[in-house]
Write an enzyme that holds these catalytic residues in place. Structure first.
Site, PDB file in Angstrom:
ATOM      1  CB  SER A 138       1.272  10.810  10.630  1.00 50.14           C
ATOM      2  OG  SER A 138       1.580   9.494  10.995  1.00 50.14           O
ATOM      3  CE  LYS A 164      -1.521   8.064  10.239  1.00 47.11           C
ATOM      4  NZ  LYS A 164      -1.625   7.844   8.774  1.00 47.11           N
ATOM      5  CE  LYS A 166       2.014   5.989  11.272  1.00 51.47           C
ATOM      6  NZ  LYS A 166       1.304   5.325  10.157  1.00 51.47           N
ATOM      7  CG  ASP A 192      -1.897   4.272  10.477  1.00 53.70           C
ATOM      8  OD1 ASP A 192      -2.243   3.071  10.341  1.00 53.70           O
ATOM      9  OD2 ASP A 192      -1.257   4.902   9.603  1.00 53.70           O
ATOM     10  CD  GLU A 217      -4.210   5.460   8.312  1.00 57.15           C
ATOM     11  OE1 GLU A 217      -4.408   6.515   8.948  1.00 57.15           O
ATOM     12  OE2 GLU A 217      -3.326   5.354   7.451  1.00 57.15           O
ATOM     13  CG  ASP A 242      -2.404   3.404   4.476  1.00 55.10           C
ATOM     14  OD1 ASP A 242      -2.090   3.168   3.303  1.00 55.10           O
ATOM     15  OD2 ASP A 242      -1.622   3.987   5.266  1.00 55.10           O
ATOM     16  CE  LYS A 266      -0.222   6.341   3.207  1.00 54.88           C
ATOM     17  NZ  LYS A 266       0.452   5.325   4.054  1.00 54.88           N
ATOM     18  N   GLY A 294       0.369  10.141   3.514  1.00 46.71           N
ATOM     19  CA  GLY A 294       1.749  10.487   3.211  1.00 46.71           C
ATOM     20  C   GLY A 294       2.667   9.309   3.474  1.00 46.71           C
TER      21      GLY A 294
HETATM   22  O1  OSB Z   1       0.629   4.357   7.380  1.00 46.85           O
HETATM   23  O2  OSB Z   1       0.264   6.342   6.801  1.00 46.85           O
HETATM   24  C1  OSB Z   1       1.060   5.439   7.039  1.00 46.85           C
HETATM   25  C2  OSB Z   1       4.655   6.769   6.921  1.00 46.85           C
HETATM   26  C3  OSB Z   1       5.287   5.713   6.316  1.00 46.85           C
HETATM   27  C4  OSB Z   1       4.577   4.594   6.010  1.00 46.85           C
HETATM   28  C5  OSB Z   1       3.211   4.514   6.281  1.00 46.85           C
HETATM   29  C6  OSB Z   1       2.551   5.593   6.868  1.00 46.85           C
HETATM   30  C7  OSB Z   1       3.297   6.716   7.227  1.00 46.85           C
HETATM   31  C8  OSB Z   1       2.732   7.868   7.896  1.00 46.85           C
HETATM   32  C9  OSB Z   1       3.458   9.180   7.739  1.00 46.85           C
HETATM   33  O3  OSB Z   1       1.763   7.817   8.621  1.00 46.85           O
HETATM   34  C10 OSB Z   1       2.638  10.222   7.112  1.00 46.85           C
HETATM   35  C11 OSB Z   1       3.479  11.376   6.648  1.00 46.85           C
HETATM   36  O4  OSB Z   1       4.102  11.291   5.573  1.00 46.85           O
HETATM   37  O5  OSB Z   1       3.523  12.370   7.362  1.00 46.85           O
HETATM   38 MG    MG Z   2      -1.490   4.404   7.397  1.00 47.49          MG
END
Ligand code: OSB
Ligand code: MG
Length: 373
Positions: A138, A164, A166, A192, A217, A242, A266, A294
């Protein structure tokens, strides 16, 4: 029956190797609440709370989780014998509204403890079958599309099986298009939004269909299942939820409404591994793809995620990067490593399969509190 005689809480602070930006916040130093349970036979179990420093991803925070565990969860766990973690999940779920990340930290510690008592790996205790779990990455928001494209190429070259990105309304289409161009057509790529959009952005979100994304996402607010369903009807790209999926019941609602076609699971978000496995089992029956998300976990939370991702229907790569992606030094030994785009499931050891480095954790500890009933 398992009788817990001690619940030890601590908060540690661990600096990320590089700051992580998402549409709903920014993290530089991760404040993490760790839970250690001890039973009357001296068996221990570890859990990690994924609540953030601020209430941007969800309403829970480090402070609310600390309060909830100390005041309402621990008194229902210490010296209240339980047959096992599933029973504990249902007991906590029945007694406490919300505070799922706080409940999950304790429930997951109980899963570790129960697996150690049985002398089996956590993955085996959960019904896992995989010895290696496929790994995605991510990538946080960047100021510059070319910088993001360079990071995406480096991630592909490092072996990650899915990338992925953001996104946010001011950092979406040109960024996605630059990355898609740099990666070529065949690399699985997803985005995401962490709830940064509203239905007024539908046209803009539809333009993402041109970039062959494996999923979009969480474009809208977690509560907006009906609006996600309306968006999905006009979008070719599958929506993955999510923030919205806080329980197996909410997963059922997603299916009923057509609010999404893929789920990011999660365990911390849904109150623990018991509920996460229920979602897995339903998704498997309905053939809805799912993957393990994660929350920038340390090696403890990562262990629980890896064990969960070893269940049969977790076929898509998860956000399960190795320790070195996040931390200069993780709090567990051995640290989590990636090879050939996968993380190995520690099936040869009992419980979570890694040791917590207690001396290092002591150095990082900001506060500690022990409940003995
Ligand atoms: O939306 O998946 C998410 C990290 C913190 C809060 C929300 C998210 C995330 C990540 C990181 O996308 C994923 C990772 O732990 O590598
Ligand atoms: Mg997410």
């Amino acid at each position: 029956m398992i009788t817990i005689v001690e619940l030890a809480l601590r908060e540690i602070a661990l600096r990320l190797r590089e700051p992580f930006h998402i549409s709903s916040g920014f993290t530089e130093v991760r404040r993490v609440v760790l839970v250690r349970l001890l039973d009357e036979d001296g068996v221990e179990g570890w859990g990690e709370c994924v609540a953030g420093e601020t209430p941007h991803y969800s309403s829970e925070t480090v402070e609310t989780a600390w309060l909830a565990i100390r005041e309402w969860i621990a008194p229902r766990v210490v010296h209240s014998p339980t047959p096992g973690p599933e029973h504990l999940h249902d007991r906590l779920n029945g007694a406490i509204r919300g505070h799922r990340m706080a409940r999950a930290a304790v429930e997951m510690a109980m899963w570790d403890l129960a697996a150690r008592r049985q002398g089996v790996a956590l993955s085996a205790a959960l019904g896992g079958v995989r010895h290696h779990v496929p790994t995605g990455i991510s990538l946080g928001l960047e100021a510059d599309a070319d910088a993001l494209a360079r990071k995406a190429v480096a991630a592909r070259d490092a072996g990650y099986r899915r990338i992925k990105l953001k996104i946010a309304p001011d950092r979406d289409v040109p960024f996605v298009s630059a990355v898609r161009e740099a990666l070529g057509d065949s690399m699985p790529l997803s985005v995401d939004a962490n709830a940064a959009y509203s239905p007024a952005d539908t046209k803009r979100l539809r333009s993402l269909d041109a970039h062959r994304l494996t999923m979009l996402e969480q474009p809208f607010d977690g509560d907006d299942l009906v609006r996600h369903a309306a968006l999905q009807r006009t979008l070719r790209t599958p929506i993955c939820l999510d923030e919205s999926i806080t329980s197996a019941a909410r997963f059922d609602d997603m299916v009923t409404l057509g609010a999404g076609r893929i789920v990011n699971v999660k365990p911390g978000r849904v109150g623990g591994l018991t509920e996460a496995r229920r979602i897995h089992d339903r998704a498997r029956r309905l053939r809805i793809p799912l993957w393990c998300g994660g929350m920038l976990e340390t090696g403890v939370g990562r262990a629980h995620n890896v064990a969960l991702a070893s269940l049969p229907h977790f076929e898509l790569p998860g956000d399960l990067s190795p320790s070195a992606r996040y931390w200069i030094r993780d709090i567990v030994t051995p640290p989590w490593t990636m090879s050939d785009g996968t993380i190995g499931v520690p099936t040869e050891r009992t419980g979570i399969g890694v040791d917590v480095d207690l001396d290092y954790v002591d150095d990082l500890t900001a506060r500690a509190h022990t409940i003995r009933g």
